[in-house]
Design a protein around this motif. Structure first.
Motif, short mmCIF file in Angstrom:
data_model
loop_
_atom_site.label_atom_id
_atom_site.label_comp_id
_atom_site.label_asym_id
_atom_site.label_seq_id
_atom_site.Cartn_x
_atom_site.Cartn_y
_atom_site.Cartn_z
N UNK A 39 -23.38 60.57 115.94
CA UNK A 39 -23.05 61.51 114.86
C UNK A 39 -21.54 61.53 114.60
N UNK A 40 -20.74 61.55 115.67
CA UNK A 40 -19.28 61.56 115.48
C UNK A 40 -18.81 60.27 114.81
N UNK A 41 -19.35 59.13 115.25
CA UNK A 41 -18.94 57.87 114.64
C UNK A 41 -19.39 57.81 113.18
N UNK A 42 -20.62 58.22 112.90
CA UNK A 42 -21.09 58.19 111.52
C UNK A 42 -20.24 59.08 110.63
N UNK A 43 -19.85 60.23 111.12
CA UNK A 43 -18.99 61.12 110.33
C UNK A 43 -17.68 60.42 109.96
N UNK A 44 -17.07 59.76 110.92
CA UNK A 44 -15.82 59.04 110.65
C UNK A 44 -16.05 57.92 109.64
N UNK A 45 -17.14 57.18 109.80
CA UNK A 45 -17.42 56.06 108.90
C UNK A 45 -17.74 56.57 107.49
N UNK A 46 -18.49 57.66 107.38
CA UNK A 46 -18.79 58.23 106.07
C UNK A 46 -17.53 58.76 105.40
N UNK A 47 -16.53 59.09 106.19
CA UNK A 47 -15.24 59.53 105.65
C UNK A 47 -14.37 58.36 105.21
N UNK A 48 -14.89 57.15 105.35
CA UNK A 48 -14.16 55.97 104.90
C UNK A 48 -13.25 55.36 105.95
N UNK A 49 -13.31 55.86 107.17
CA UNK A 49 -12.45 55.32 108.23
C UNK A 49 -13.00 54.02 108.78
#
Length: 128
Positions: A39-49
């Motif tokens: 979940x933490x990684x997906x949040x970062x990736x969805x933020x464009x990181x």
């Protein structure tokens, strides 16, 4: 070393690892449980990181980032892998993975994805 990522897979061939059947028309991923490493990684990736192993450890508390990427791919997320040229502490050239979501995946996740990322970031701030 220029620090620019180079698209590459584990066999050092052009292409992506683990993104079969994840074209925009087949995009139907599931979301991981909140307050987990995926979940933490997906949040970062969805933020464009774009996230590399050191950033994943420092920012997200994920030691085995490649395993977390593997889990997200299993949920249908088309995580892309680039090869990032870096230097180690002895100034030797090295390569590390750098992971990101393609723009179509972020766009296709839409408001649901942004809401998921927002809730996850809020939970991360509370836990810090």
């Amino acid at each position: 070393m220029n620090g620019a990522p180079e698209r590459d897979n584990a066999l050092q061939e052009q292409g992506e690892v683990g993104t079969d059947n994840q074209t925009p028309e087949h995009f139907n991923p599931t979301y991981p449980t909140h307050s987990t490493q995926p979940a933490r990684l997906l949040a970062a990736l969805l933020g464009g990181s774009a996230v590399n192993p050191l950033g994943g450890w420092r920012s997200l508390g994920i030691y085995r980032l490649s395993d977390t990427v593997y889990q997200l791919r299993g949920m249908g997320w088309p995580v892309q892998t680039d090869r990032l040229h870096v230097s180690n502490r002895f100034k030797e050239p090295c390569y590390v993975a750098q992971y990101m979501l393609p723009a179509h995946a972020i766009n296709d996740a839409g408001q649901t994805g942004q809401d998921f990322a927002g809730r996850e970031f809020a939970m991360m701030r509370e836990a810090a």
